[in-house]
Design a protein around this motif. Structure first.
Motif, PDB file in Angstrom:
ATOM      1  N   GLY A   8      18.269  -7.075   7.826  1.00 16.97           N
ATOM      2  CA  GLY A   8      16.831  -6.947   7.586  1.00 16.97           C
ATOM      3  C   GLY A   8      16.542  -6.827   6.113  1.00 16.97           C
ATOM      4  N   LEU A   9      15.329  -7.220   5.728  1.00 20.50           N
ATOM      5  CA  LEU A   9      14.945  -7.187   4.314  1.00 20.50           C
ATOM      6  C   LEU A   9      13.476  -6.813   4.221  1.00 20.50           C
ATOM      7  CD1 LEU A   9      15.431  -8.208   1.259  1.00 20.50           C
ATOM      8  CD2 LEU A   9      14.419 -10.311   2.046  1.00 20.50           C
ATOM      9  N   LEU A  10      13.175  -5.775   3.439  1.00 22.15           N
ATOM     10  CA  LEU A  10      11.783  -5.434   3.144  1.00 22.15           C
ATOM     11  C   LEU A  10      11.496  -5.963   1.754  1.00 22.15           C
ATOM     12  CD1 LEU A  10      11.680  -1.713   4.303  1.00 22.15           C
ATOM     13  CD2 LEU A  10      10.295  -3.534   5.196  1.00 22.15           C
ATOM     14  N   ALA A  11      10.694  -7.031   1.682  1.00 22.79           N
ATOM     15  CA  ALA A  11      10.428  -7.647   0.380  1.00 22.79           C
ATOM     16  C   ALA A  11       9.563  -6.719  -0.468  1.00 22.79           C
ATOM     17  CB  ALA A  11       9.727  -8.984   0.592  1.00 22.79           C
ATOM     18  N   ALA A  12       9.659  -6.877  -1.773  1.00 22.02           N
ATOM     19  CA  ALA A  12       8.826  -6.085  -2.680  1.00 22.02           C
ATOM     20  C   ALA A  12       7.402  -6.614  -2.655  1.00 22.02           C
ATOM     21  CB  ALA A  12       9.391  -6.190  -4.092  1.00 22.02           C
ATOM     22  N   GLY A  13       6.474  -5.803  -3.173  1.00 21.59           N
ATOM     23  CA  GLY A  13       5.098  -6.276  -3.334  1.00 21.59           C
ATOM     24  C   GLY A  13       4.949  -6.996  -4.662  1.00 21.59           C
ATOM     25  N   CYS A  14       3.724  -7.440  -4.941  1.00 19.78           N
ATOM     26  CA  CYS A  14       3.455  -8.153  -6.194  1.00 19.78           C
ATOM     27  C   CYS A  14       3.086  -7.140  -7.276  1.00 19.78           C
ATOM     28  CB  CYS A  14       2.301  -9.132  -5.981  1.00 19.78           C
ATOM     29  SG  CYS A  14       1.974 -10.097  -7.452  1.00 19.78           S
ATOM     30  N   CYS A 648      18.414   0.847  -0.991  1.00 25.00           N
ATOM     31  CA  CYS A 648      17.266   0.483  -1.828  1.00 25.00           C
ATOM     32  C   CYS A 648      17.741   0.307  -3.266  1.00 25.00           C
ATOM     33  CB  CYS A 648      16.180   1.532  -1.731  1.00 25.00           C
ATOM     34  SG  CYS A 648      16.696   3.171  -2.256  1.00 25.00           S
ATOM     35  N   SER A 649      16.931  -0.417  -4.047  1.00 25.49           N
ATOM     36  CA  SER A 649      17.468  -0.889  -5.321  1.00 25.49           C
ATOM     37  C   SER A 649      16.375  -1.075  -6.366  1.00 25.49           C
ATOM     38  CB  SER A 649      18.177  -2.224  -5.056  1.00 25.49           C
ATOM     39  OG  SER A 649      18.262  -3.014  -6.208  1.00 25.49           O
ATOM     40  N   ARG A 650      16.824  -1.270  -7.603  1.00 25.69           N
ATOM     41  CA  ARG A 650      15.894  -1.591  -8.691  1.00 25.69           C
ATOM     42  C   ARG A 650      15.274  -2.969  -8.480  1.00 25.69           C
ATOM     43  NH1 ARG A 650      16.400  -3.415 -14.270  1.00 25.69           N
ATOM     44  NH2 ARG A 650      18.558  -3.943 -13.860  1.00 25.69           N
ATOM     45  N   ASP A 651      15.836  -3.786  -7.548  1.00 22.11           N
ATOM     46  CA  ASP A 651      15.217  -5.098  -7.292  1.00 22.11           C
ATOM     47  C   ASP A 651      13.977  -4.962  -6.387  1.00 22.11           C
ATOM     48  OD1 ASP A 651      16.107  -4.812  -4.682  1.00 22.11           O
ATOM     49  OD2 ASP A 651      17.612  -6.395  -4.776  1.00 22.11           O
ATOM     50  N   SER A 652      13.545  -3.713  -6.120  1.00 23.52           N
ATOM     51  CA  SER A 652      12.332  -3.397  -5.334  1.00 23.52           C
ATOM     52  C   SER A 652      12.432  -3.759  -3.863  1.00 23.52           C
ATOM     53  CB  SER A 652      11.068  -4.074  -5.896  1.00 23.52           C
ATOM     54  OG  SER A 652      11.006  -3.946  -7.272  1.00 23.52           O
ATOM     55  N   THR A 653      13.617  -4.081  -3.364  1.00 23.73           N
ATOM     56  CA  THR A 653      13.742  -4.371  -1.935  1.00 23.73           C
ATOM     57  C   THR A 653      14.461  -3.228  -1.236  1.00 23.73           C
ATOM     58  OG1 THR A 653      15.917  -5.436  -2.048  1.00 23.73           O
ATOM     59  CG2 THR A 653      13.998  -6.863  -2.341  1.00 23.73           C
ATOM     60  N   VAL A 654      14.211  -3.156   0.083  1.00 21.67           N
ATOM     61  CA  VAL A 654      15.035  -2.310   0.961  1.00 21.67           C
ATOM     62  C   VAL A 654      15.748  -3.287   1.873  1.00 21.67           C
ATOM     63  CG1 VAL A 654      15.012  -0.621   2.813  1.00 21.67           C
ATOM     64  CG2 VAL A 654      13.417  -0.391   0.924  1.00 21.67           C
TER      65      VAL A 654
END
Length: 1243
Positions: A8-14, A648-654
């Motif tokens: 699964g991937l929670l994309a970052a927002g804008c 979770c990461s500095r790439d803003s994804t979970v």
């Protein structure tokens, strides 16, 4: 092969800080989080946008992106580390980099005069032009665009007038340049600013596509103007309905000349304008938070043509398609919104694609984090809820099944470094911030209920709520203190450290023990039951600062610490010693997590972008995961789902991961009914180096206790409970609920969550009707809503829609009247009785459908035109809607109104059968949609919903969910026998390696008629003669020497198959090959052979051990192709391949007559000779195949294309193919595609 599986991937927002952060081209759109660019692409088959790739090579904030106007595969991006990159989206890679842009580019744009030139500008200029493809890629300076007096916000080239260029400045002025004319710098400031030195930055700037000189400009406070860049005059100033509204972004609508849209910066209001009017034509509130950026697609996106069109027309409408008659408008809609899609980005990170014509979201990614996510934790009493804490100042709570945000913390807390759930079901979260102390957020009430300020303005790096004593909360801070206080703020202990404290963790076994990690490189353990403020133990050994510390949940006195020296150390509190050092990370270690079931499993995340899984018994690294695009900060798993991890990461994804492959033999021990001691053990047994994994945690103990209480159905429950414990979120519970419905379980035992998932057809109406009634009754409570809670009207509308789709027309009418929508209510009324029919019904349902307008739905339902409606929904990719309609029809709730009373029963029966097949078709379509989305478990649920057990099993097998499929198959018994047997065979192949041979034999023994299967296993076993004989005995086969004698007898009797089988099991297996190959040659020499004639012997021979082939002299000639010379001509094979491609794949050129003949001959060959054989149709597609990873790009040696999703490395450790391709290959050919004669095992 990777052991940790991304599920699964929670994309970052804008990101909401820079201007040009969203762009669109063709069928793709892109937006930027802080460090990565997300690319979405239209899936033509399902008419929806899917995340295709994440581009992340920027190490600092991305400041602008721009899509190439001439080549939809190229775009450029710039970032705060003075870097400019040109990307190829199709190949998902950077094609050029400019490393020093001499300043941070605030705006980037492709040059008008060459597709290879990218222009960029920083604060006061100059404008640089980088021609990246020329033989000497260089950067030139624009002759005139430099020496500005005010900083630049953004710039735009004119789309048609070559070389014309405009800049917008922070003081509100514009600068215009064009070849052959005098440059105009700092002109056209808003009138109210003239003569003052107030700043009013230009917030948006777009050339009128139909004019060479007109330009729309918006200033943050002074609104929007249409200006003439030649005459330097303002043509129109546009007025807002209220003085409070200010504009953040605007865009022209290409499909409607003179029209443009704007987004308000305070509230998410989209306004539609025409240059001929100074006030907006219309406005829509799309969201509570303000707009940040807008972009309209150039061409209206292709919608699937409705099947009512003639088939000869092209399938997708384009801008030149025939016009449709204009819609007849009611008074309040004096104009229609132009067709077009707007990419909308909001200040809270939300991103969506709004269909302006249909006034609905085609895609909405609500509420993403826009910055580094520092921490993530599962809710203690609900494994489906995950909380995340971010640099963007918020904590968000996500539903891991739907991957959507369900709550966000109120307000902005600055930077949130750490979070900790309250124990049990208290529903509160403690958060720690960089400058504003710590706080407790009551999730249900939606407000902050307590704040702690004992650390002053110092950053709090870690907060930990004691789970043994729910009154105590610990925090540690840059001020060198670890403070323990009660939840009402009373300080219990202040432990002073010589430097900043970064991590703390409560012992899981002793409520009075806490460990800390400090900048002075030491780990300390404190005991709260004494009054002393000195540590009980100090552990030294790390060579740099210690960050997090974690106590083992299963082994008393064991804790680990992660440090900036790149190592993880394991400490034994009872021995005062470091018992292991785990080395492998190449940068500071941040995330740390023990597994709660397998005591030796430890997982760490690092600034080197990787996650590593360790076996702490001997310090080996079991797997390294490279999918994150930046530093990995937080790792968490839930106690009741111990093998699902979130990171979770500095790439803003979970990202969500399944750790099950690390302990895969365990589930098979359960499946093959092994004794408990092979499944559950104590920590001492499990910690013996090299021993197989055992479960030692609470979940497994609880399951065993529950099973011990049962008197019947024990095996089914055991398989279900363990399978759910091992499976990641995403449908496994739903699947098991459907299995129990099919097995006749009482409906009252179904859990509350059942009605939220895929339901069995017999329940669909019952549950949906009650959902509609609930929506009607619910009054809005003050807090209960969560994010963007629907209003009373919205709930009534939703209820009405459900009733309508269930054919309960009268209820729909009532609700519509309550909402004041009389026209809809009246036009549907004839479905209830014919009295209204003549007055109101001649309607334009067809025209509404042609306009793709949802208003057509009620007309169709009322007139009973099911097929048209299902086609309408399916054509738009709304398969769930189509499913409800078809089910409503099957249950006889939707039927055409009868104009006269008569005998309709026979008619009804015919209709019912027709609807039944329609329902099956819709379920199949929905299953395929889930399957293509990487959710094979949900696809299986759709098939089970209509009792199609075979297709459900097929979905699981094609998704490589073999363990789950085997468990489900065993519980479903006879109905799934064939699929279960095939599944067990594939699992047995997976485990035909050391040390799991016996497990493989146990799996095969569960299959009826397993004699040949066991023979293959024994033939492939590489032990000594004594070990082989032992395995033969275990599998009920004769010894080596006896097999040799039996082979001789079989040859004499002419029983070829037995001869090959027994020779393979004898001391000289190579003899089997000569017999087998000669037989195959004879078969293939004839023209009417079929696959069933040759495949059994071929498959049997494939189990000869490769090492035997290489060591024996007699097989030398077998390895030379000329010697074997199979009677098949390469030319003929090419002809057959071309024929297959021409007939089986969708091509524009129809196949020739002779290709059709070849194709039918091939089809005849592959037809199974006995009826009822198991057939798996369609490509394999494993979970995670659609999730973009950041890992090294692998090109497939089959296609030459970049591999999306999991990769399978071949035996040379260089060549790669996708895991999906490897699975399909191995099912039809067990040998490696590299032709080395080695078998591959991708299962």
């Amino acid at each position: 092969m990777a052991k940790v599986k991304q599920v699964g991937l929670l994309a970052a927002g804008c990101q909401p800080w820079n201007k040009d952060v969203c762009a669109a081209s063709g069928d793709r759109f892109a937006y930027c989080a802080t460090l990565a660019i997300y690319i979405y692409q239209l899936d033509q088959q399902y008419n929806e946008f899917k995340l295709r790739s994440i581009m992340s090579e920027h190490k600092k904030t991305i400041t602008a992106i721009s899509w190439c106007p001439d080549n939809p595969d190229l775009f450029a991006s710039a970032s705060a580390d003075n870097l400019l990159i040109v990307w190829n989206v199709a190949e998902k890679k950077a094609v050029a980099r400019l490393d020093n842009t001499k300043g941070v580019p605030v705006s980037v744009s492709w040059c008008w005069n060459s597709a290879d030139g990218v222009a960029f500008v920083s604060q006061r200029g100059p404008l640089y032009i980088w021609v990246y493809r020329s033989p000497d890629p260089g950067v030139t300076v624009h002759k005139e665009a430099h020496s500005f007096l005010s900083d630049i916000c953004l710039f735009r080239w004119h789309p048609t007038k070559k070389g014309k260029l405009v800049f917008g400045h922070t003081d509100g002025s514009l600068s215009v340049f064009q070849p052959g004319s005098k440059s105009q710098k700092h002109v056209l400031r808003p009138e109210s600013l003239e003569g003052t030195d107030e700043e009013d930055p230009v917030s948006a700037l777009e050339w009128d596509p139909l004019s060479t000189d007109y330009l729309l400009v918006s200033n943050l406070h002074n609104g929007i103007r249409l200006v003439d860049s030649e005459a330097l005059a303002c043509i129109t100033s546009f007025c807002f309905p209220s003085a409070a509204a200010s504009v953040q972004c605007l865009a022209w609508v290409p499909s409607a000349p003179g029209m443009f849209i704007t987004g308000d910066s305070q509230v998410g209001v989209l306004r539609v304008w025409n240059v001929s009017r100074s006030t907006p034509l219309d406005s829509f509130k799309l969201k509570k938070t303000g707009f940040h950026a807008l972009h309209v697609f150039n061409s209206p996106l292709a919608k699937k043509a409705q099947s009512s069109c003639s088939p000869s027309k092209s399938q997708y409408t384009s801008s030149t398609s025939e016009a449709v008659p204009p819609p007849t408008l009611s008074q309040n809609r004096s104009f229609s919104l132009p067709p077009g899609h707007a990419v909308c980005c909001f200040m809270d990170g939300g991103v969506g694609l709004y269909d302006m014509g249909a006034k609905k979201w085609d895609f909405l990614r609500d509420l993403g984090h826009v910055e580094t996510i520092f921490d993530c934790k599962f809710k203690p009493d609900d494994p489906n809820l995950l909380a995340t804490a971010s640099f963007d100042g918020t904590i968000k709570i996500w539903d891991t099944n739907t991957l959507t945000a369900v709550y966000t913390s109120p307000g902005n807390e600055g930077v949130v470094y750490s979070l900790s759930w309250a124990p049990g079901d208290l529903n509160c979260i403690a958060g720690a911030t960089s400058r504003n102390g710590a706080f407790i957020w009551d999730v249900r009430k939606g407000k902050i209920i307590t704040r702690f300020n004992e650390h002053g303005k110092n950053g709090i790096f870690c907060i930990s709520w004691s789970h043994k004593d729910s009154k105590r909360i610990a925090t540690c801070s840059g001020d060198g203190f670890c403070i323990i206080r009660t939840i009402d703020g009373k300080i219990l202990h202040k432990y002073k450290h010589p430097a900043a404290v970064f991590g703390c963790d409560w012992s899981q076994n002793n409520k009075d023990m806490i460990a800390t990690g400090c900048e002075d490189k030491n780990v300390r353990v404190y005991y709260l039951a004494t009054s002393s403020d000195q540590p009980l133990k100090v552990f030294t050994g790390h060579l740099a600062k210690v960050f997090h510390v974690r106590w083992s949940p299963l082994r008393e006195g064991i804790l680990c610490s992660g440090s900036d020296d790149g190592t993880v150390r394991i400490w034994d509190y009872t021995q005062d010693a470091c018992i292991n050092v785990l080395s492998g990370h190449t940068a500071p270690v941040r995330g740390l997590m023990w597994n709660t079931e397998v005591p030796y499993l430890l997982i760490s995340g690092s600034w080197d972008y990787t996650i590593r899984v360790w076996d702490t018994r001997d310090g080996t690294c079991l797997d390294t995961v490279y999918d994150h695009g930046a530093d990995v900060y937080g790792l968490t798993c839930h106690q009741s789902r111990p093998f699902t991890m979130a990171s979770c990461s500095r790439d803003s994804t979970v990202r969500l991961w399944s750790l099950t492959p690390l302990i895969s033999p365990l589930l098979l021990n359960i499946l093959t009914d092994q004794p408990w001691e092979k499944i559950i053990g104590n920590t001492d047994t499990a910690m013996v180096p090299g021993s197989p994994p055992l479960l030692c945690g609470k979940v497994s103990r609880d399951i065993k206790q529950e099973l011990d209480k049962l008197s019947f159905d024990i095996r089914a429950k055991k398989l279900r409970w363990f399978s759910e414990c091992f499976s990641p979120p995403g449908g496994s519970s739903n699947l098991w609920d459907l299995v129990s419905v099919i097995n006749g379980q009482d409906d009252s035992l179904l859990p509350a969550s059942y009605s939220k998932g895929v339901m069995h057809m017999k329940h669909l109406l019952k549950f949906k009707t009650s959902e509609a009634q609930e929506l009607t009754i619910v009054k809005m409570s003050k807090f209960g809503g969560g994010i963007g809670a629907p209003s009373k009207e919205e709930r009534l509308k939703e209820a009405a829609d459900i009733h309508l789709r269930l054919g309960q027309i009268q209820r729909y009418c009532e609700l519509m009247v309550e909402l004041g929508q009389w026209e809809k209510a009246l036009s549907v009324a004839p479905g209830v009785s014919m009295k209204y029919w003549k007055k109101l019904m001649q309607r334009r349902a067809d025209q509404l459908m042609a306009e793709d307008n949802d208003d057509a739905i009620p007309y169709c339902v009322a007139t009973g035109d099911i097929k048209k409606l299902v086609t309408f929904f399916s054509g738009r990719g709304q398969l769930l809607e189509a499913l409800l309609i078809a089910q409503g029809a099957c249950e006889g709730n939707i039927r055409a109104p009868q104009s006269s009373a008569g005998n309709h029963t026979t008619n009804d029966v015919d209709n019912r059968q027709q609807y039944q097949s329609l329902l099956h078709k819709v379920c199949k379509d929905l299953a395929e949609w889930y399957f293509q989305d990487g959710c094979s478990v949900l696809a299986a649920c759709c098939h089970l919903a209509v009792d199609d057990i075979e297709l459900a099993m097929s979905s699981l097998i094609r998704g490589n969910e073999l363990e789950l499929a085997a468990c489900v198959g065993i519980v479903l018994r006879e109905a799934a026998n064939q699929s279960t047997a095939y599944c067990l065979q594939l699992l047995a192949r997976k485990y035909m390696t050391n040390p799991t041979w016996e497990l493989s034999a146990d799996l095969l023994r569960m299959i009826p008629d397993n004699h040949v299967l066991l023979a293959k296993l024994c033939a492939f076993y590489p032990g000594s003669a004594a070990e082989i004989n032992q395995l033969h005995e275990r599998c009920g086969l004769p010894s080596l020497e006896e097999c040799k004698a039996l082979a001789g007898e079989a040859v004499n009797e002419g029983d070829l198959f037995s001869a090959v089988k027994f020779h393979l099991l004898s001391p000289e297996p190579e003899v089997a090959l000569q017999i087998g190959i000669n037989h195959l040659k004879e078969q293939l020499a004839g023209s009417d052979w079929t696959v069933d004639d040759v495949q059994p012997i071929l498959d049997l021979m494939s189990y000869i051990r490769t090492d035997r082939l290489i060591t024996t002299k007699t097989t030398d000639q077998l390895l030379k192709r000329r010697e074997v010379s199979v009677p098949l001509k390469i030319e003929q094979l090419s002809v057959e391949l071309d024929a297959w491609r021409a007939c089986a794949q969708a091509n524009s050129i129809p196949p020739s007559e002779c290709q059709r003949e070849e194709f039918s001959c091939l089809q005849r060959r592959i037809q199974p000779s006995h009826k009822g054989a198991l057939l798996l149709c369609g490509a394999d597609y494993v979970t995670g195949s659609n999730l973009p990873s950041h890992s090294d790009l692998q090109l497939s040696c089959f296609t030459g294309q970049r591999i999306q999703g999991p990769v399978f490395l071949l035996e040379d450790n260089k060549s790669a193919i996708s895991l999906n391709d490897a699975l399909m290959w191995a099912k039809v050919n067990p040998f490696s595609p590299l032709g080395t004669g080695l078998r591959i095992n991708p299962f």
